[in-house]
Design a protein around this motif. Sequence first.
Motif, mmCIF file in Angstrom:
data_model
loop_
_atom_site.group_PDB
_atom_site.id
_atom_site.type_symbol
_atom_site.label_atom_id
_atom_site.label_comp_id
_atom_site.label_asym_id
_atom_site.label_seq_id
_atom_site.Cartn_x
_atom_site.Cartn_y
_atom_site.Cartn_z
ATOM 1 N N LEU A 64 -20.143 -0.172 -8.548
ATOM 2 C CA LEU A 64 -18.307 -0.162 -8.735
ATOM 3 C C LEU A 64 -17.584 -0.840 -8.707
ATOM 4 N N VAL A 65 -16.704 -1.225 -9.829
ATOM 5 C CA VAL A 65 -15.870 -2.120 -9.999
ATOM 6 C C VAL A 65 -14.424 -1.227 -9.341
ATOM 7 N N PHE A 66 -14.212 -1.414 -8.392
ATOM 8 C CA PHE A 66 -12.713 -0.619 -7.483
ATOM 9 C C PHE A 66 -11.253 -2.291 -7.745
ATOM 10 N N ALA A 67 -10.967 -1.504 -9.123
ATOM 11 C CA ALA A 67 -9.408 -2.944 -9.305
ATOM 12 C C ALA A 67 -7.809 -2.438 -8.751
ATOM 13 N N LEU A 68 -7.040 -3.048 -7.895
ATOM 14 C CA LEU A 68 -6.180 -2.485 -7.693
ATOM 15 C C LEU A 68 -4.449 -3.581 -7.720
ATOM 16 N N ASP A 69 -4.135 -2.918 -8.601
ATOM 17 C CA ASP A 69 -2.113 -3.817 -8.702
ATOM 18 C C ASP A 69 -2.124 -4.323 -7.093
ATOM 19 N N ALA A 70 -1.744 -5.716 -6.520
ATOM 20 C CA ALA A 70 -1.338 -5.942 -5.316
ATOM 21 C C ALA A 70 0.127 -6.283 -5.784
ATOM 22 N N THR A 71 0.680 -6.267 -6.383
ATOM 23 C CA THR A 71 1.939 -7.085 -6.321
ATOM 24 C C THR A 71 2.714 -6.788 -5.426
ATOM 25 N N MET A 72 3.610 -6.671 -5.633
ATOM 26 C CA MET A 72 4.980 -6.392 -4.200
ATOM 27 C C MET A 72 5.007 -4.336 -3.758
ATOM 28 N N SER A 73 5.188 -4.036 -5.304
ATOM 29 C CA SER A 73 5.909 -2.773 -5.106
ATOM 30 C C SER A 73 4.657 -2.059 -5.110
ATOM 31 N N ARG A 74 3.547 -2.372 -4.860
ATOM 32 C CA ARG A 74 1.849 -1.518 -4.220
ATOM 33 C C ARG A 74 1.225 -1.911 -2.705
ATOM 34 N N TYR A 104 -8.167 -7.595 -7.457
ATOM 35 C CA TYR A 104 -7.411 -7.506 -6.460
ATOM 36 C C TYR A 104 -6.146 -8.186 -7.874
ATOM 37 N N TYR A 105 -5.250 -8.424 -7.916
ATOM 38 C CA TYR A 105 -4.361 -9.277 -8.682
ATOM 39 C C TYR A 105 -2.334 -9.440 -7.614
ATOM 40 N N ARG A 106 -2.048 -10.389 -7.562
ATOM 41 C CA ARG A 106 -1.192 -10.244 -7.461
ATOM 42 C C ARG A 106 -0.018 -11.932 -7.495
ATOM 43 N N GLY A 107 1.304 -11.902 -7.000
ATOM 44 C CA GLY A 107 1.894 -13.229 -7.212
ATOM 45 C C GLY A 107 1.693 -13.739 -7.862
ATOM 46 N N LEU A 108 1.718 -15.427 -8.703
ATOM 47 C CA LEU A 108 1.239 -15.805 -10.022
ATOM 48 C C LEU A 108 0.217 -16.601 -9.856
ATOM 49 N N ASN A 109 -0.361 -15.579 -11.506
ATOM 50 C CA ASN A 109 -1.210 -15.824 -11.905
ATOM 51 C C ASN A 109 -2.425 -15.801 -10.950
ATOM 52 N N GLU A 110 -2.615 -14.974 -9.531
ATOM 53 C CA GLU A 110 -3.673 -14.987 -9.562
ATOM 54 C C GLU A 110 -4.537 -13.750 -8.685
ATOM 55 N N LYS A 129 -7.245 -7.878 5.100
ATOM 56 C CA LYS A 129 -5.953 -8.786 5.117
ATOM 57 C C LYS A 129 -5.720 -9.164 3.927
ATOM 58 N N ILE A 130 -5.223 -8.607 3.103
ATOM 59 C CA ILE A 130 -4.981 -8.755 2.005
ATOM 60 C C ILE A 130 -3.597 -8.270 1.906
ATOM 61 N N ASP A 131 -2.222 -9.094 0.827
ATOM 62 C CA ASP A 131 -0.941 -8.981 1.001
ATOM 63 C C ASP A 131 -0.357 -8.830 0.349
ATOM 64 N N CYS A 132 0.344 -7.689 -0.357
ATOM 65 C CA CYS A 132 0.669 -7.337 -1.477
ATOM 66 C C CYS A 132 1.976 -9.023 -1.933
ATOM 67 N N GLN A 133 2.313 -8.895 -2.945
ATOM 68 C CA GLN A 133 3.047 -10.221 -3.611
ATOM 69 C C GLN A 133 2.939 -9.808 -4.273
ATOM 70 N N THR A 137 1.982 -7.921 -14.110
ATOM 71 C CA THR A 137 0.451 -7.364 -13.489
ATOM 72 C C THR A 137 -0.815 -8.178 -14.407
ATOM 73 N N GLN A 138 -1.804 -8.455 -14.516
ATOM 74 C CA GLN A 138 -3.055 -8.926 -14.984
ATOM 75 C C GLN A 138 -4.762 -8.293 -15.303
ATOM 76 N N ILE A 139 -3.478 -6.974 -15.944
ATOM 77 C CA ILE A 139 -5.269 -5.941 -16.722
ATOM 78 C C ILE A 139 -5.897 -6.190 -17.435
ATOM 79 N N GLY A 140 -5.485 -8.082 -18.162
ATOM 80 C CA GLY A 140 -6.201 -7.813 -18.909
ATOM 81 C C GLY A 140 -6.993 -8.838 -18.150
ATOM 82 N N ARG A 141 -7.531 -10.057 -17.272
ATOM 83 C CA ARG A 141 -7.946 -10.142 -16.138
ATOM 84 C C ARG A 141 -8.916 -9.162 -15.877
ATOM 85 N N VAL A 142 -8.737 -8.093 -15.095
ATOM 86 C CA VAL A 142 -9.464 -7.081 -14.513
ATOM 87 C C VAL A 142 -10.311 -6.766 -15.164
#
Length: 259
Positions: A64-74, A104-110, A129-133, A137-142
């Motif tokens: 299973l690929v478990f993908a999460l939006d890790a931008t600040m609002s999340r 996961y994705y967050r920040g500037l193009n990460e 260990k991962i903080d949201c930044q 969104t980068q759903i295409g990369r996911v």
Amino acid sequence: MAGDPTRPKSAGDVSPTQKPESRKVDAKGAPLPEARPSAAADIAAFVAKARAMSPHRPGAKGRLVFALDATMSRQPTWDMACALQADMFREAASLGSLDIRLVYYRGLNECRATGWISDSAQLARLMSKIDCQGGNTQIGRVLAEARREAVASAVRAVVFVGDAMEEAVDNLCAKAGELGLLKVPVFMFQEGHDAAAEQAFREIARLTGGAWCRFDPGAAAQLRDLLRAAAAYAAGGREALLRLSRTGGGAAKLIGQMK
């Protein structure tokens, strides 16, 4: 000289004791194409290999690929997912086993992905260990990462948890269509009521044969049910999800939409 490349012999180099291979000719003396093995045998071998590699073959380990939006609002939902991810492993354990790849994705193009993880404690440690930044969104990369893994390691399903969509919908749909061709359903779990996100998430789910479900902000019980249902599908396929759906909850919501 030793080490020189070996050259093919010409017709004049053939010794008198060697006879050149005879080839069939047509009425005009022209050589006929050499007979090749039956294509049916090649096709049968390919089908057998494909079945052996199928993620749904008996005894195959669920992935299973478990993908999460890790931008600040999340951040609140990220913390909630950290607490709930063990439930996915527990649900899968009753059916077989499960490997999870966190994306996961967050920040500037990460946008990052872990290796395959089969232990809930290890996944929890990584997530803690991962903080949201802040970032877009980068759903295409996911979806692109999920496609690569689907080809390389037989992924059974993709789960995405997010609350926004800030990309070109047509581009996302093209990537989703590729996952659909690979028979990898994407379960899009939306937090909140963003209309643009809902439209895109529904279409991604439709194109992949997956499902879209909404959960309320901070609703741990709702998200837990959805994650358990996705894990059941990844570990045991559609039949496992059907059995779980008889108890209602998230499984019933997923199975009602899947093709």
